[in-house]
Structures are given as structure tokens and as C-alpha cells.
Design a protein around this motif. Structure first.
Motif, PDB file in Angstrom:
ATOM      1  N   ASP A 318       0.829  -1.203   0.000  1.00  0.00           N
ATOM      2  CA  ASP A 318       0.000   0.000   0.000  1.00  0.00           C
ATOM      3  C   ASP A 318       0.864   1.253   0.000  1.00  0.00           C
ATOM      4  O   ASP A 318       1.904   1.293   0.669  1.00  0.00           O
ATOM      5  CB  ASP A 318      -0.897   0.033   1.242  1.00  0.00           C
ATOM      6  N   ILE A 319       0.402   2.265  -0.717  1.00  0.00           N
ATOM      7  CA  ILE A 319       0.999   3.589  -0.662  1.00  0.00           C
ATOM      8  C   ILE A 319      -0.084   4.549  -0.185  1.00  0.00           C
ATOM      9  O   ILE A 319      -1.161   4.631  -0.797  1.00  0.00           O
ATOM     10  CB  ILE A 319       1.532   4.048  -2.039  1.00  0.00           C
ATOM     11  N   ALA A 320       0.150   5.232   0.911  1.00  0.00           N
ATOM     12  CA  ALA A 320      -0.825   6.169   1.460  1.00  0.00           C
ATOM     13  C   ALA A 320      -0.538   7.574   0.963  1.00  0.00           C
ATOM     14  O   ALA A 320       0.544   7.863   0.434  1.00  0.00           O
ATOM     15  CB  ALA A 320      -0.799   6.132   2.982  1.00  0.00           C
ATOM     16  N   SER A 321      -1.499   8.444   1.127  1.00  0.00           N
ATOM     17  CA  SER A 321      -1.320   9.839   0.712  1.00  0.00           C
ATOM     18  C   SER A 321      -1.947  10.763   1.735  1.00  0.00           C
ATOM     19  O   SER A 321      -2.843  10.359   2.498  1.00  0.00           O
ATOM     20  CB  SER A 321      -1.948  10.085  -0.664  1.00  0.00           C
ATOM     21  N   VAL A 322      -1.473  11.990   1.759  1.00  0.00           N
ATOM     22  CA  VAL A 322      -2.063  13.028   2.591  1.00  0.00           C
ATOM     23  C   VAL A 322      -2.230  14.282   1.737  1.00  0.00           C
ATOM     24  O   VAL A 322      -1.274  14.750   1.114  1.00  0.00           O
ATOM     25  CB  VAL A 322      -1.213  13.320   3.849  1.00  0.00           C
ATOM     26  N   GLU A 323      -3.450  14.772   1.672  1.00  0.00           N
ATOM     27  CA  GLU A 323      -3.744  16.013   0.954  1.00  0.00           C
ATOM     28  C   GLU A 323      -3.738  17.151   1.970  1.00  0.00           C
ATOM     29  O   GLU A 323      -4.516  17.147   2.927  1.00  0.00           O
ATOM     30  CB  GLU A 323      -5.094  15.916   0.259  1.00  0.00           C
ATOM     31  N   LEU A 324      -2.856  18.103   1.764  1.00  0.00           N
ATOM     32  CA  LEU A 324      -2.699  19.210   2.695  1.00  0.00           C
ATOM     33  C   LEU A 324      -3.311  20.473   2.112  1.00  0.00           C
ATOM     34  O   LEU A 324      -3.068  20.823   0.959  1.00  0.00           O
ATOM     35  CB  LEU A 324      -1.217  19.480   2.985  1.00  0.00           C
ATOM     36  N   GLU A 325      -4.139  21.150   2.926  1.00  0.00           N
ATOM     37  CA  GLU A 325      -4.658  22.457   2.558  1.00  0.00           C
ATOM     38  C   GLU A 325      -3.895  23.500   3.360  1.00  0.00           C
ATOM     39  O   GLU A 325      -4.052  23.617   4.571  1.00  0.00           O
ATOM     40  CB  GLU A 325      -6.156  22.538   2.849  1.00  0.00           C
ATOM     41  N   THR A 326      -3.005  24.233   2.687  1.00  0.00           N
ATOM     42  CA  THR A 326      -2.168  25.233   3.322  1.00  0.00           C
ATOM     43  C   THR A 326      -2.532  26.615   2.796  1.00  0.00           C
ATOM     44  O   THR A 326      -3.398  26.769   1.919  1.00  0.00           O
ATOM     45  CB  THR A 326      -0.688  24.942   3.040  1.00  0.00           C
ATOM     46  N   GLU A 327      -1.850  27.623   3.299  1.00  0.00           N
ATOM     47  CA  GLU A 327      -2.098  28.992   2.838  1.00  0.00           C
ATOM     48  C   GLU A 327      -1.676  29.167   1.383  1.00  0.00           C
ATOM     49  O   GLU A 327      -2.146  30.067   0.699  1.00  0.00           O
ATOM     50  CB  GLU A 327      -1.327  29.974   3.731  1.00  0.00           C
TER      51      GLU A 327
END
Length: 515
Positions: A318-327
């Protein structure tokens, strides 16, 4: 009840006197002098400290055995000498029962029950057996001889030795509650049969990070020599590894057969992201310092890489991901091991700094005390519920053991995220967390929480730093974690008879090809 105890005690005394009498009748030989020296050498755990130091010179299971042995000896010694001896007073055997050649010059004055030497000896041998059964074959006879030497030299009754040995074994076995034993070095995963055979690395594009791991060793030339048909790149300072790999793949006239990386987990994660985006198999060459992902995958050196790629043997991961909402907007980062918010990155940094001296779990406990003392609570919302936490841990895959410090994965393709956090909204939450960890009861503490989900949305009240695979990604207010997909990662099939003469190495350090 009291009458039964009295009869039992008298029977034990009769057996003890019979055993001591039998030992006293053994003819005096040169063995007596050796027994006296051996039992003195085991005073205050000195013998086991020396043995542990010798075992620690070898990496892998042998070193872990030494560390667990030292910790178990300390626990057994405390239990016997501080707790039990102060509760139960018993006279030692009379010196005149044995020949003068067997008597110790300085007879201990503490309670005879139970035997501290026996407890330490058996604790050490049992701890070593948990980590390295082969090593225990050598250590166990020494431990048994030390335990018997306490009867042979007349400082303990037989029952003292038996109970001391039982306490030592119990302490060593109990260490598994907070220091789990990993029975298999590699995690399970589904075999992938249809992957290309990369003979001599043909069709492989591999990125080498020369600054990972040993600063005095650049593995680039060794990898190029071992995989002469591969395209071998070096990381460029200040340039994103994903962009570098993508550019090379796009410039090729012929589609690559696989993509790989040599370096630490950060470099491997970059190659994994490229492999997932381009639907390519992944080659992992462990040249980092800790090599967490490579260890779980079961790839330890370049020889195994050559074998697996040449034979076309791989497993699904498995490869996981994280979607980041930044400025600055939204972006996606892929991860292969773990991500975290709050104080967890500092905790890991201190643990890795101290674990070479103390061992992983003692170092973790010490790091937890230090980090929680200076940490500030983080206000987060997990899915739809707000929490005040000291830190949040997200693992790519379910980590073991459950209800304790996450240590390793049993599978690489379970499609789950392992989410754990320590609450900060309870009274004395930091003290309760530390005590629960030390008592191996963290899983039953209200301070600790965990869950396993395929997706997790995290909202942070104030922008918070996010770390993944040992690297800080930046600050974000909202994050979405998920299992992004799976890639085929090359791993040698140990059930294949062709590898029977190539035993798996036990080292964890970057390889030196041909060394």
C-alpha cells in the motif's frame, strides 16, 4: 489453610536438606574452584553485562537479545532483591555443611529466598531466547551453571534457586508486553506474479541519494556495477526527487520497466510516488540509516535486490497519501510509513537519538517523558469530533502491537490507516500516559485512543506542522489521509529453493558491495 502451608513448607525444607546433603557428598575436584569463580563473576550482574556487551557487537537479533537481556536482568534483580527478599526472611545453608573448597569467603547476609543470581541468570537467558534462539543455545547452559553454582557453593537452598529462576523467566516474558518481539523480520503481503524480470537491471531507473545513511559511503558506483543495465541517477541538491525521476521517465524513448531508489525512507517514498503515478513496479535499495520500509518489506541488501529483480519476484504494498490544505493552496504527498501531528515528530527524533544506547522501547519511554513535559496540546477534529491531543499518529497499514507503542506492520497491503492519539483533555493526562506505558497498560488507559480506517479527515484549529516518513511537510489546517493505491515492490521469495544457499542477512546498516 495454615496447616496445609505448614506441611508444604516442611516438605520443601526436607527436599532442600536432601539436595544440599547430596551436593556435600560430591568429591572435591578442580570443578569446585571453577564454580566459586563463576558464581562470584555473576555478582551484581557483572557476568551478564559482559556477555551482553559481547553480543551487542553483532547487529540485528543478537544485539536486540543483548538489550532485552540487560533490561530483564535489571527487572529481575529489582523484583528479587528489593521486593521479595525484604518480604521473606530465610536463613542461608550452614557453611559447615559443605567442604571448605566450595565455600565462599564472603557469604551474603541478605535473605536466602529467593536467589537473585538465579533470577538474573534465567532472566538473561530467557530474554536472549525470545530474540535469538540460536544464541540462547550457548547462553542457556551458562545460566543453568550459574544457578546451580549457588547450591554448589552453599549460599542457597534448592528451592531458593527454583523460585529465583521462575521469577527471572517471568520478568523476561513480561517484557514482551511493552517491548514486543517481532517473530518475522518481514511483513506479509500478496505475491505479484506478473512483474518484469530486470536482468542486470535492464529497464530500471533508480535514483541514488548519496547523503543517506553512512556519510562516508556513496553506494552509487556499487549499484551501477551490480545493475549494469539500469539507468542510475544521483539526487541533485535542492531538487525534488519526484520531479527528477518524472523528468527522466518522460525523456526516455522506451517506457521504463520499473523505478527505484537507494536511500532512506524519504527517498524511497519519492520513488514510490512515481511508481504509483506511472503504474510501475518499485525497487527498494536500503542505504538509509534506519530503513523502516525496507525492513518491513524484507529487503536488506543489494544481493537480495539483484535476486528479486532478476527473478521477477514481488509483493503488493500500500501507498498512502495526505492532501494538505495550506495557505499556499492544496498539494498531495505520498507516504510509505507514518505521518504525525503535534509532539510525535520530536518523540521519534529523541527515541532514534537514544535507542542505540538504551534500546528502542526504553528510549521511547524516556523520550515520551521528555516530550510530554514540554508539549502543548493540539486542537484537532478527527472526521466530525473535536479533540485536544498531545500528538496524532497515522500509520500506512495496521501497526503492531495493538494497544501499545506502534512497532511494526504485520501486512503491507491491508488497505487501512492506523490512527492513534493521546488525549490532552483529561486531568493528569501526561502522567497517566507515562505510567500506563511503563505498566504495559497503555491500551486500557482512557488517555490512549486508536482506530483503523481506510480514510481520515483531520481539521486543525490553528495551522500545525505535519511530518511524514521523517520529513516535515509544512503547516496545514486541513488534511485528508487515505490509501492512495498499491504498487508491486520487488522482494525475494524466501520459499524459492534457488535462494536456499543465500541466507537472509541480519544487519541493518547500509551495505558495502563486495565487503
Amino acid at each position: 489453610m495454615s496447616a496445609w502451608l505448614g506441611r508444604t513448607f516442611r516438605r520443601v525444607q526436607q527436599v532442600d536438606h536432601a539436595v544440599t546433603g547430596a551436593v556435600a557428598r560430591i568429591p572435591v575436584t578442580a570443578v569446585d574452584r571453577g564454580m566459586v569463580r563463576l558464581t562470584r563473576a555473576a555478582d551484581r550482574g557483572l557476568l551478564w553485562t559482559v556477555v551482553a556487551a559481547a553480543l551487542a557487537t553483532r547487529e540485528g537479533a543478537t544485539r536486540r537479545a543483548a538489550l532485552r537481556g540487560v533490561v530483564s536482568v535489571a527487572g529481575a534483580s529489582f523484583t528479587v532483591n528489593v521486593v521479595l527478599k525484604s518480604l521473606i526472611a530465610r536463613r542461608r545453608p550452614a557453611a559447615q555443611l559443605l567442604p571448605p573448597a566450595r565455600r565462599l569467603i564472603r557469604v551474603p547476609t541478605s535473605s536466602s529466598f529467593p536467589s537473585g543470581h538465579s533470577a538474573s541468570a534465567v532472566a538473561f537467558a530467557t530474554a536472549v531466547a525470545l530474540e535469538s534462539p540460536r544464541t540462547a543455545v550457548v547462553v542457556a547452559p551458562l545460566a543453568a551453571t550459574v544457578a546451580y553454582s549457588r547450591i554448589h557453593t552453599g549460599v542457597h537452598w534448592g528451592s531458593d534457586v527454583v523460585v529465583g529462576a521462575a521469577v527471572g523467566a517471568g520478568v523476561a516474558m513480561a517484557s514482551r508486553r511493552w517491548w514486543p518481539v517481532r517473530e518475522s523480520d518481514e511483513a506479509a503481503a500478496t505475491a505479484v506474479r506478473e512483474v518484469p524480470m530486470l536482468v542486470e537491471g535492464k529497464g530500471l531507473v533508480v535514483l541514488v541519494n548519496p547523503v543517506s545513511g553512512d556519510a562516508a559511503y556513496d553506494p552509487t558506483d556499487d549499484i551501477a556495477a551490480a545493475l549494469p543495465a539500469a539507468t542510475v541517477l544521483r539526487t541533485e541538491p535542492g531538487r525534488d526527487c519526484v520531479e527528477q525521476l518524472e523528468e527522466v521517465l518522460a525523456a526516455r524513448t522506451e517506457r521504463a520497466a520499473a523505478v527505484g531508489a537507494a536511500g532512506g525512507d524519504g527517498t524511497i517514498a519519492a520513488a514510490a510516488a512515481v511508481a504509483l503515478r506511472n503504474d510501475l513496479p518499485l525497487v527498494v535499495v536500503p542505504t538509509g540509516t534506519l530503513n523502516h520500509f525496507a525492513r518491513d518489506l524484507g529487503v536488506y541488501d543489494l544481493r537480495e535486490v539483484i535476486d528479486a529483480t532478476g527473478a521477477g519476484e514481488a509483493v503488493s504494498v500500500d501507498i498512502a497519501s495526505v492532501e494538505l490544505e495550506t495557505e499556499d493552496g492544496a498539494r498531495t504527498h505520498y507516504l510509505i510509513n507514518t505521518a504525525s501531528l503535534g509532539a510525535y515528530p520530536d518523540l521519534v527524533r529523541l527515541r532514534e537519538k537514544w535507542q542505540s544506547r538504551w534500546g528502542k522501547w526504553p528510549a521511547f519511554a524516556a523520550a515520551l517523558v521528555v516530550v510530554l513535559r514540554r508539549a502543548q496540546p493540539v486542537r484537532i477534529r478527527l472526521n466530525e469530533t473535536w479533540h485536544d491531543v498531545w500528538f496524532l499518529f497515522i500509520g500506512n497499514g495496521a501497526y503492531h502491537p495493538r494497544g501499545a507503542v506502534p512497532a511494526f506492520r504485520s501486512r503491507l497491503d491491508d488497505g487501512l490507516l492506523d490512527v492513534r492519539w493521546l488525549r490532552a483533555d483529561l486531568r493528569f493526562s501526561r502522567t497517566r500516559a507515562v505510567l500506563a506505558l511503563l505498566l504495559a497498560a497503555i491500551g486500557r488507559s482512557k488517555v490512549y485512543n486508536e482506530l483503523q480506517v481506510p480514510e481520515l479527515i483531520v481539521q486543525v484549529r490553528d495551522p500545525e506542522a505535519v511530518a511524514a516518513d521523517g520529513e516535515v511537510l509544512g503547516e496545514a489546517r486541513r488534511l485528508r489521509f487515505s490509501v492512495a493505491g498499491q504498487v508491486a515492490a520487488y522482494r525475494r521469495d524466501e520459499d524459492n529453493p534457488r535462494w536456499a544457499e543465500r541466507p537472509r542477512p541480519h544487519h541493518r546498516r547500509p551495505f558495502r558491495w563486495g565487503a
